[in-house]
Design an enzyme around this catalytic site. Structure first.
Site, PDB file in Angstrom:
ATOM      1  NE  ARG A  53       3.081   1.214  -3.512  1.00  0.00           N
ATOM      2  CZ  ARG A  53       3.121   0.237  -2.615  1.00  0.00           C
ATOM      3  NH1 ARG A  53       2.258  -0.776  -2.706  1.00  0.00           N
ATOM      4  NH2 ARG A  53       3.996   0.270  -1.619  1.00  0.00           N
ATOM      5  CD  GLU A  95      12.817  -1.527   1.763  1.00  0.00           C
ATOM      6  OE1 GLU A  95      11.890  -0.712   1.908  1.00  0.00           O
ATOM      7  OE2 GLU A  95      12.678  -2.746   1.972  1.00  0.00           O
ATOM      8  CG  ASP A 102       8.017   1.268   0.003  1.00  0.00           C
ATOM      9  OD1 ASP A 102       6.855   0.826  -0.053  1.00  0.00           O
ATOM     10  OD2 ASP A 102       9.024   0.528   0.035  1.00  0.00           O
ATOM     11  CG  ASP A 153      -5.686  -7.177 -18.030  1.00  0.00           C
ATOM     12  OD1 ASP A 153      -4.466  -7.341 -18.258  1.00  0.00           O
ATOM     13  OD2 ASP A 153      -6.338  -6.215 -18.473  1.00  0.00           O
ATOM     14  CG  ASP A 206      11.133  -6.062   0.839  1.00  0.00           C
ATOM     15  OD1 ASP A 206      10.920  -4.849   0.674  1.00  0.00           O
ATOM     16  OD2 ASP A 206      10.427  -6.794   1.563  1.00  0.00           O
TER      17      ASP A 206
END
Length: 525
Positions: A421, A287, A358, A58, A256
């Site tokens: 998210r 995309e 998104d 982490d 992307d």
């Protein structure tokens, strides 16, 4: 197919008029469907917020965060990147620099869950070394982000996914890099003497990294310096990156913002040729949010991200409301236009979605409220309706992580942002919604017509919409959807029509429940 010569097309209208078009000659290399795509069910994973399978990595998120390279940020009094527990509230940096610990070990641990959900295609948001939680600011295209794991762990994820019959698509960002990308750092240090000076669009040097006025950035952002993809060296490097990961074992590539590249069509023609030479059935997704067949001529992409179907048609219909603004007739006409515009091969492997990282979550989009709200029964019913429509279309239905659990999450204009998210709260999964998605996958597996590329309109009036899937005759499916608050009667074509969920056969007409749907299998005359 081999041996097919010139052909003509006979068109017969509903009033019996006929017209012949042609002759046409088939192309030497027909645009073929990537067969495994439309057969399956897709699922999008945003790794940092999916599941923390290894807490020991982490803290590595802070070691590679953009803050270490962004001197403008360092000199400011703004909040700093930080770690949080899985259920902590969103902070001001929730979007991009609040880290909860999701990783590849978490993806590996949850593959049995995805298998039970019926998932056969996983789309991973960026997993490569980057400076944020979202990963669209690449620091090293050939290195797995340490906060997610390493290549050995990625290999285990791919191998286990493949063993379970799942394909995996990676997210590729060729338009811009992060501040920590080695070529950009060389430009920071050496200026015009750097061999990578022309990889970017530098307005002045020396400059402070993070100062978007000193170089071109995506949307003007100093954290995302734009690559010069017209530079042959940049193009060669990026295509080699894509080739590397396809050879490594990925089954597809989602690109992307492809339209933001310089000379994009030339770039992606070359990329497609290179990747298809390695693996003819690699799946290439762009995309692009609007309808645009220019990308889908057989020499660039296999599919767009079909927001233009999921959001512009399905979501609008599932919301119901004022029929003067949108109704079943308009939705059916819009669907017909889409499938008339794209080659059948494209329809059969369409990347179909309503929501993603998104957008707001599906339940939120359909009146379920924000992250902290309790959704109404009507909002949950509208989510089920939208999902049933998505699973009935040609191509691949793709669910964003957590939508199958009935989570909510909005996208506020002010921090904390991107609440869609927020980490996947596994213990709060709405069991009824999860079971519904599992049922959709089961029915899709059992009805071959739902996995075909064939789409035909049937009925569109008021809140009631219906279309055919599969070739006409026995085995075709009539899919019907009611976005109204009252039951609606649908006249049926001749023959018997069995509802595989309900287990009952209908003739002549059928009632579609309020905010409900039916998949009806044609049993023949």
């Amino acid at each position: 197919p081999g041996g097919v010569g010139a052909y003509r097309i006979l068109v017969r209208t509903q009033d019996g008029k006929e017209e012949v078009f042609g002759p046409f000659n088939p192309p030497e290399r027909p645009f073929a469907e990537v067969a495994w795509v439309g057969e399956g069910v897709g699922y999008q994973i945003f790794p940092e917020r999916f599941y923390n399978g290894d807490s020991s990595n982490d803290a590595l998120a802070l070691e590679t965060d953009e803050y270490r390279f962004n001197q403008v940020w360092q000199r400011s009094s703004g909040a700093r990147p930080h770690l949080s527990r899985w259920g902590d509230p969103p902070s001001l940096l929730h979007c991009c620099h609040q880290y909860f610990g999701g990783d590849l070990a978490g993806v590996l641990a949850k593959l049995p869950y995805l298998e039970a959900l019926g998932v056969t295609v996983i789309y991973l948001n960026p997993i490569f070394d980057s400076g944020s939680a979202h990963g669209y600011d690449t620091h090293d295209y050939l290195k797995v982000s340490p906060k997610f794991g390493d290549k050995a762990l990625l290999r285990r994820v791919l191998d286990e996914a493949h063993r379970r019959g799942m394909r995996v698509v990676f997210d590729f960002v060729p338009n811009h890099t992060g501040l920590g990308f080695w070529a950009f750092q060389d430009v920071v240090k050496r200026g015009p003497r750097s061999p990578y000076w022309n990889w970017y669009f530098i307005k002045r040097w020396p400059f402070v990294p993070g100062d978007g006025s000193a170089y071109e950035g995506w949307w003007g952002l100093g954290s995302l310096p734009k690559l010069n993809t017209a530079n042959p060296g940049v193009k060669r490097y990026l295509i080699e990156v894509a080739k590397y990961w396809v050879r490594f074992g990925f089954d597809g590539v989602r690109v992307d913002v492809p339209g933001d590249l310089l000379n994009p069509h030339a770039f992606f023609k070359e990329m497609r040729a290179a990747l298809k030479a390695i693996r003819p059935d690699v799946y290439l997704v762009a995309e692009i949010w609007q309808r645009d067949p220019s990308w889908l001529q057989g020499d660039e992409f296999d599919s767009l991200m079909n927001y233009a179907i999921g959001r512009d048609i399905l979501l609008r219909f599932a919301r119901g409301g004022n029929l003067a603004l949108y109704n079943a007739r308009r939705a059916l006409a819009d669907l017909a236009r889409v499938y008339a515009l794209y080659p059948e091969a494209v329809a059969g492997m369409g990347f179909n979605l309503i929501t993603s990282h998104d957008t707001a979550r599906l339940l939120t989009e359909l009146g379920g409220g924000g992250l902290k709200d309790i959704p109404s029964p009507e909002a949950r019913a509208r989510q089920r309706l939208a999902a049933a429509m998505l699973y009935a279309l040609p191509g691949l239905p793709v669910t964003f992580q957590g939508d199958e659990c009935g989570f909510t999450g909005e996208r506020p204009a002010d921090p904390p942002q991107e609440l869609n998210r927020y980490p996947f709260q596994w213990e709060r999964c709405h069991g009824e919604t999860l079971a519904f998605y599992q049922e959709l996958s089961r029915v899709r597996r059992e009805l071959p017509a739902l996995r075909s590329a064939v789409f035909r309109t049937y009925y569109g009036e008021g809140y009631l919409l219906a279309f055919f899937r599969g070739e006409p005759g026995e085995g075709e499916v009539l899919a019907a959807f009611n976005s109204g608050l009252e039951a609606a009667s649908l006249p049926l074509p001749p023959g018997g029509w069995r509802d595989p969920i309900e287990g009952r056969t209908y003739r002549k007409e059928v009632s579609v429940p309020p905010l409900g749907f039916r998949y009806l299998l044609h049993l023949g005359q």
